[in-house]
Scaffold this motif. Structure first.
Motif, PDB file in Angstrom:
ATOM      1  N   SER A 117      -4.378   5.634  -3.989  1.00 54.04           N
ATOM      2  CA  SER A 117      -4.308   4.559  -3.151  1.00 54.04           C
ATOM      3  C   SER A 117      -4.893   3.394  -3.551  1.00 54.04           C
ATOM      4  O   SER A 117      -5.472   3.251  -4.640  1.00 54.04           O
ATOM      5  N   SER A 174       0.773  -1.123   0.081  1.00 52.70           N
ATOM      6  CA  SER A 174      -0.082  -0.090  -0.008  1.00 52.70           C
ATOM      7  C   SER A 174       0.905   1.301  -0.087  1.00 52.70           C
ATOM      8  O   SER A 174       0.716   1.906  -0.727  1.00 52.70           O
ATOM      9  N   ARG A 175       1.919   1.244   0.970  1.00 51.51           N
ATOM     10  CA  ARG A 175       2.756   2.428   0.915  1.00 51.51           C
ATOM     11  C   ARG A 175       3.553   2.617  -0.375  1.00 51.51           C
ATOM     12  O   ARG A 175       3.620   3.777  -1.036  1.00 51.51           O
ATOM     13  N   SER A 216       1.117   3.754  -2.946  1.00 49.76           N
ATOM     14  CA  SER A 216       0.589   5.235  -2.841  1.00 49.76           C
ATOM     15  C   SER A 216       1.808   6.452  -3.581  1.00 49.76           C
ATOM     16  O   SER A 216       1.598   7.158  -4.236  1.00 49.76           O
TER      17      SER A 216
END
Length: 126
Positions: free
Chosen positions: A73, A58-59, A62
């Motif tokens: 996201s 996810s990081r 993003s």
């Protein structure tokens, strides 16, 4: 004396019939690129072995989405893929209007979109 812009053959015609086709091709290319990039994110997220791995994906997603598309996201990726724009982009690829330019095959894109649909259904049930 300046030439007449309405009759000067060296000037582009104000209503060039190729312009809409070029604009459509550019739009389809951009949407196909987005479709494929978003499918890469979905595939990475679905391959995460645990919550910590998912958070890392996810990081990274993003950051990549910020760099390439100005933001986003995992949630927005899943929503776009299952929404009107994502469906239209997939239909354009499946119809052969635009070819994929990245590492994924059409089958991998279709599978990723299905994963996104399943994830969206689960998210909405919560």
């Amino acid at each position: 004396m300046p030439s007449d812009p309405f009759t000067d053959p060296s000037k582009p015609a104000p209503h060039d019939p190729a312009a809409p086709n070029a604009a459509k091709a550019d739009r389809l290319r951009a949407e196909a690129d987005k479709l494929e990039a978003y499918c890469v994110v979905v595939r990475a997220a679905s391959a995460a072995a645990d919550h910590a791995a998912f958070v890392e994906v996810s990081r990274a997603a993003s950051e990549a989405l910020q760099a390439r598309f100005g933001g986003g996201s995992i949630t927005s990726v899943f929503a776009w893929l299952t929404g009107r724009e994502g469906r239209a982009a997939l239909e354009s690829v499946l119809a052969g209007e635009v070819l994929l330019a990245g590492p994924l095959s059409i089958q991998q894109v279709v599978e990723a979109v299905e994963l996104a649909k399943q994830a969206e259904l689960l998210r909405k049930k919560r």
